[in-house]
Design a protein around this motif. Structure first.
Motif, PDB file in Angstrom:
ATOM      1  N   LEU A 232       0.824  -1.106   0.192  1.00 33.78           N
ATOM      2  CA  LEU A 232      -0.096   0.112  -0.079  1.00 33.78           C
ATOM      3  C   LEU A 232       0.862   1.276   0.118  1.00 33.78           C
ATOM      4  N   TYR A 233       2.054   1.108  -0.324  1.00 36.94           N
ATOM      5  CA  TYR A 233       3.167   2.196  -0.032  1.00 36.94           C
ATOM      6  C   TYR A 233       2.754   3.236  -1.051  1.00 36.94           C
ATOM      7  N   ASP A 234       2.309   2.940  -2.380  1.00 36.14           N
ATOM      8  CA  ASP A 234       2.065   4.103  -3.343  1.00 36.14           C
ATOM      9  C   ASP A 234       0.870   4.774  -3.061  1.00 36.14           C
ATOM     10  N   ILE A 235       0.159   4.413  -2.407  1.00 36.99           N
ATOM     11  CA  ILE A 235      -1.155   5.099  -1.984  1.00 36.99           C
ATOM     12  C   ILE A 235      -0.933   6.215  -0.643  1.00 36.99           C
ATOM     13  N   MET A 236       0.062   5.896   0.036  1.00 38.08           N
ATOM     14  CA  MET A 236       0.266   6.692   1.315  1.00 38.08           C
ATOM     15  C   MET A 236       0.704   8.115   0.627  1.00 38.08           C
ATOM     16  N   PRO A 237      -0.001   9.302   1.245  1.00 35.93           N
ATOM     17  CA  PRO A 237       0.232  10.534   0.979  1.00 35.93           C
ATOM     18  C   PRO A 237       2.034  10.789   1.082  1.00 35.93           C
ATOM     19  N   SER A 238       2.334  11.731   0.365  1.00 39.08           N
ATOM     20  CA  SER A 238       3.603  11.968  -0.010  1.00 39.08           C
ATOM     21  C   SER A 238       4.542  12.348   1.663  1.00 39.08           C
ATOM     22  N   ASP A 239       3.650  12.874   2.407  1.00 45.41           N
ATOM     23  CA  ASP A 239       4.267  13.401   3.725  1.00 45.41           C
ATOM     24  C   ASP A 239       4.718  12.388   4.667  1.00 45.41           C
ATOM     25  N   TYR A 240       3.823  11.143   4.547  1.00 36.87           N
ATOM     26  CA  TYR A 240       4.162   9.926   5.316  1.00 36.87           C
ATOM     27  C   TYR A 240       5.217   9.301   4.561  1.00 36.87           C
ATOM     28  N   GLN A 241       5.508   9.284   3.519  1.00 37.59           N
ATOM     29  CA  GLN A 241       6.301   8.659   2.810  1.00 37.59           C
ATOM     30  C   GLN A 241       7.697   9.358   3.191  1.00 37.59           C
ATOM     31  N   ASP A 242       7.685  10.820   2.998  1.00 33.42           N
ATOM     32  CA  ASP A 242       8.776  11.479   3.435  1.00 33.42           C
ATOM     33  C   ASP A 242       9.204  11.169   4.882  1.00 33.42           C
ATOM     34  N   LEU A 243       8.449  11.277   5.528  1.00 34.30           N
ATOM     35  CA  LEU A 243       8.605  10.854   7.141  1.00 34.30           C
ATOM     36  C   LEU A 243       9.387   9.583   7.434  1.00 34.30           C
ATOM     37  N   VAL A 244       9.032   8.433   6.639  1.00 34.32           N
ATOM     38  CA  VAL A 244       9.830   7.304   6.553  1.00 34.32           C
ATOM     39  C   VAL A 244      10.893   7.446   6.062  1.00 34.32           C
ATOM     40  N   LYS A 245      11.181   8.037   4.754  1.00 35.81           N
ATOM     41  CA  LYS A 245      12.139   8.050   3.958  1.00 35.81           C
ATOM     42  C   LYS A 245      13.260   8.907   4.875  1.00 35.81           C
ATOM     43  N   SER A 246      13.172  10.204   5.111  1.00 33.32           N
ATOM     44  CA  SER A 246      14.060  11.005   5.573  1.00 33.32           C
ATOM     45  C   SER A 246      13.693  11.671   6.968  1.00 33.32           C
ATOM     46  N   ALA A 247      13.056  11.490   7.623  1.00 39.81           N
ATOM     47  CA  ALA A 247      12.891  12.065   9.005  1.00 39.81           C
ATOM     48  C   ALA A 247      13.899  11.672   9.858  1.00 39.81           C
ATOM     49  N   THR A 248      14.319  12.327  10.966  1.00 38.04           N
ATOM     50  CA  THR A 248      15.698  11.953  11.794  1.00 38.04           C
ATOM     51  C   THR A 248      15.322  11.023  13.099  1.00 38.04           C
ATOM     52  N   TYR A 249      13.960  10.223  13.116  1.00 36.81           N
ATOM     53  CA  TYR A 249      13.815   9.269  14.157  1.00 36.81           C
ATOM     54  C   TYR A 249      15.112   8.316  14.216  1.00 36.81           C
ATOM     55  N   GLY A 250      15.359   8.163  15.269  1.00 30.01           N
ATOM     56  CA  GLY A 250      16.378   7.278  15.749  1.00 30.01           C
ATOM     57  C   GLY A 250      18.151   7.800  15.450  1.00 30.01           C
ATOM     58  N   LYS A 251      18.234   9.101  14.928  1.00 28.90           N
ATOM     59  CA  LYS A 251      19.233   9.528  14.698  1.00 28.90           C
ATOM     60  C   LYS A 251      19.861  10.309  16.110  1.00 28.90           C
ATOM     61  N   GLU A 252      21.241   9.848  16.472  1.00 23.24           N
ATOM     62  CA  GLU A 252      21.501  10.047  18.004  1.00 23.24           C
ATOM     63  C   GLU A 252      21.774  11.460  17.966  1.00 23.24           C
ATOM     64  N   ASP A 253      22.392  12.292  16.919  1.00 24.40           N
ATOM     65  CA  ASP A 253      22.600  13.613  17.347  1.00 24.40           C
ATOM     66  C   ASP A 253      21.838  14.532  16.516  1.00 24.40           C
ATOM     67  N   ARG A 254      20.706  14.036  16.550  1.00 22.41           N
ATOM     68  CA  ARG A 254      19.592  15.143  15.689  1.00 22.41           C
ATOM     69  C   ARG A 254      19.676  16.396  16.176  1.00 22.41           C
ATOM     70  N   GLY A 255      19.239  17.464  15.675  1.00 24.34           N
ATOM     71  CA  GLY A 255      19.344  18.795  16.189  1.00 24.34           C
ATOM     72  C   GLY A 255      18.851  19.826  15.002  1.00 24.34           C
ATOM     73  N   TRP A 256      18.831  21.057  15.352  1.00 19.85           N
ATOM     74  CA  TRP A 256      18.200  22.004  14.483  1.00 19.85           C
ATOM     75  C   TRP A 256      18.838  22.027  12.975  1.00 19.85           C
ATOM     76  N   LYS A 257      20.230  21.545  12.754  1.00 21.46           N
ATOM     77  CA  LYS A 257      21.077  21.880  11.656  1.00 21.46           C
ATOM     78  C   LYS A 257      20.407  20.526  10.566  1.00 21.46           C
ATOM     79  N   ASP A 258      19.613  19.678  11.185  1.00 17.34           N
ATOM     80  CA  ASP A 258      19.054  18.896  10.416  1.00 17.34           C
ATOM     81  C   ASP A 258      17.962  19.380   9.443  1.00 17.34           C
ATOM     82  N   ILE A 259      17.569  20.867  10.077  1.00 14.43           N
ATOM     83  CA  ILE A 259      16.241  21.429   9.292  1.00 14.43           C
ATOM     84  C   ILE A 259      16.886  21.867   7.933  1.00 14.43           C
ATOM     85  N   GLY A 260      16.061  21.384   7.144  1.00 14.53           N
ATOM     86  CA  GLY A 260      16.645  21.675   5.539  1.00 14.53           C
ATOM     87  C   GLY A 260      17.219  20.502   4.728  1.00 14.53           C
ATOM     88  N   ASN A 261      17.740  19.519   5.751  1.00 12.44           N
ATOM     89  CA  ASN A 261      18.258  18.485   5.148  1.00 12.44           C
ATOM     90  C   ASN A 261      17.549  17.142   5.301  1.00 12.44           C
TER      91      ASN A 261
END
Ligand SMILES: Cc1ncc(C[n+]2csc(CCOP(=O)(O)OP(=O)(O)O)c2C)c(N)n1
Ligand code: SF4
Ligand SMILES: [Mg+2]
Lengths: 211, 301
Positions: free
Chosen positions: B12-41
């Protein structure tokens, strides 16, 4: 006293919960149609008929199947895709099956995009926008499904069905219970079996959905 | 802990709205040193917002969400007000509480989470306006601190009730006239940072959100200290540009002006002794890690 029946709306703003009107949930091996308990086989037949009659038969998979939070969820997702593909194969020209996700339950404002998603807090927007006249909820948590089904019944003429993994939904016009991969596949079989035997209600469906 | 738990069903991946796909692809969940510098990247954990254009609350939300150390295992508790309009667009579990009840809800939630998930770190972060924190919810705010509940309380201090059109709040400055408080405030701004310290908070900071690096630092400190030791409190100036008659572009300057050493939002910080010790340990560990990474890089070169 007239017995309450769960029928396509628009019923009125804030319709009562079907449970409060005396509608009971089916026991294992049963389903309900319009609030009347039936053997599960009958529910399969009726659900397949409703899909094949509709102008825009639509599946609404919810978070419990959209997210692969366990193996079973992913398998159900595969079965839902199969059911959708079966619908596409079995409908006639003029009928447009849809597969629209309900990714989560947050009340999304200022807006949602009703073309690509449905939200339980204002499901009518997606129904109206896409002129959906028959839908099935699969993998939506019960309280959100009931809320949503009630709003749809209140404001639209859409025929609602639920493939519920728990005890069923009295607020849908037709409901299964204990949903499983096998049951979803069996419904697809029924759609195939009835292909060509049901006359689509294209004109009346259009006027129903535009309510 | 990471994105393993956040996967979309393949079929069902293809029917998920793109904001959810993007969250899974490139949000910083689980990133140890996440911080404000991730904004934009990377994909931010806030999709959009319905605040007024240029409202500093939106900056604050973005920096805070980028800085939470453990977003996939964090539950935020909100309250009624301008902030509550943003939460539906936030990709961190959150609960909307009845106005003022946020710290009571968070207390129960934190305790329930530690019973339900004994082996897992679960952070609870309250985020509410000044009306919710200091006026109507003051009882709940203070009682949670007295009880040493282990969660962070963040107050977006815009010095009035913004969402209902500008009524007087305890955090409003003396003499200020708001749209729905025409007489002018008769008493001083409540000194909540000091009250927080005296009520048992182990880490208290008052600042503006003009500097993302500072917001990142205080958020991380506050969450880690709450996790290990006890309650923490952040009071962040997020001026209501609408109520003080500023334009969309003027929020940042307003914060910069108000954080000067002689102004009411000059940086203020209280840290308890156990919290100081924890921060020192954390700093030492970070230093060690940095040195090890440097050594590794040198060996590789
Ligand atoms: C129990 C209760 N009392 C009153 C209100 C009305 N109300 C809604 S928002 C608000 C003011 C919020 O002020 P604040 O907490 O400072 O948040 P802001 O909007 O300024 O960010 C009030 C009084 C409410 N929603 N619930
Ligand atoms: S009313 Fe004030 S605090 Fe609320 S969104 Fe607008 S500028 Fe921000
Ligand atoms: Mg306020």
């Amino acid at each position: 006293m007239i017995q309450y029946r769960v029928l396509p709306g628009p019923e009125h703003f804030l319709p009562p919960s079907a449970a409060s009107m005396g509608i009971c949930l089916p026991n294992p091996g049963e389903g309900h149609i319009n609030g009347v308990i039936v053997p599960e086989e009958k529910a399969y037949e009726e659900a397949a008929k409703q899909f094949l009659m509709a102008k825009v038969p639509t599946l609404f998979p919810g978070p419990l199947v959209l997210w692969a939070w366990n193996e079973k969820a992913a398998k159900k997702a595969t079965a839902i895709r199969h059911l959708y593909n079966t619908l596409k194969e079995c409908v006639q020209p003029g009928q447009t099956p849809m597969l629209i996700p309900m990714p989560d339950y947050r009340p999304k404002y200022p807006k949602i995009n009703p073309e690509v998603e449905i939200n339980p807090n204002h499901p009518n927007l997606t129904i109206w926008h896409n002129k959906i006249d028959c839908c099935m909820f699969i993998g939506v948590h019960c309280h959100q499904a009931n809320l949503s089904l009630k709003i749809i019944r209140g404001g639209t003429a859409c025929y609602t069905m639920a493939m519920c993994a728990q005890a069923g939904h009295e607020d849908a016009m037709l409901s299964f219970r204990d949903a499983s991969v096998e049951k979803i596949m069996k419904l697809a079989e029924w759609v195939k079996k009835l292909k060509g035997t049901v006359q689509p209600q294209l004109t009346s469906a259009k006027s129903r959905a535009s309510n | 802990m990471s994105k393993e738990r956040i996967k979309i069903s393949e079929d069902l991946y293809d029917i998920m709205p793109s904001d959810y796909q993007d969250l899974v692809k490139s949000a910083t969940y689980g990133k140890e040193d996440r911080g404000w510098k991730d904004i934009g990247n990377s994909k931010e954990l806030i999709e959009q917002h319905s605040l007024c254009a240029g409202c500093p609350e939106s900056m604050a939300f973005r920096y805070i969400l980028a800085s939470l150390p453990n977003p996939e295992d964090t539950v935020m508790v909100g309250s009624t007000g301008c902030t509550s309009l943003v939460f539906p667009m936030v990709a961190v579990h959150n609960i909307h509480s009845l106005f003022g009840n946020q710290n009571a809800i968070a207390s129960g939630l934190k305790r329930a989470l530690s019973v339900r998930f004994p082996g897992r770190t679960k952070d609870v972060v309250v985020l509410a306006g000044d009306g919710a924190t200091v006026d109507i919810g003051l009882d709940m705010t203070l009682q949670a601190w007295f009880r040493q509940e282990k969660f962070t309380t963040i107050c977006f201090d815009n010095e009035l009730y913004a969402n209902t059109g500008g009524q007087e709040s305890g955090l409003m400055q003396k003499g200020f006239v708001a749209k729905m408080a025409p007489v002018g405030k008769l008493f001083d701004k409540v000194r909540l940072p000091e009250i927080a310290r005296e009520s048992g908070c182990h880490y208290v900071v008052q600042c503006t959100v003009s500097k993302p690096s500072l917001v990142e630092k205080v958020i991380k400190n506050a969450v880690m200290i709450a996790r290990e030791i006890g309650p923490t409190y952040l009071q962040l100036y997020t001026p209501c540009i609408l109520e003080i008659g500023k334009n969309s572009m003027e929020g940042l300057q307003e914060m910069r002006d108000s954080e000067k050493p002689t102004e009411r939002f000059a940086y203020k910080e209280y840290i308890s002794e156990p919290a100081k010790q924890l921060l020192a340990e954390m700093a030492a560990k970070a230093q060690e890690k940095k040195a090890a990474a440097k050594q590794l890089a040198a060996q590789g070169a």
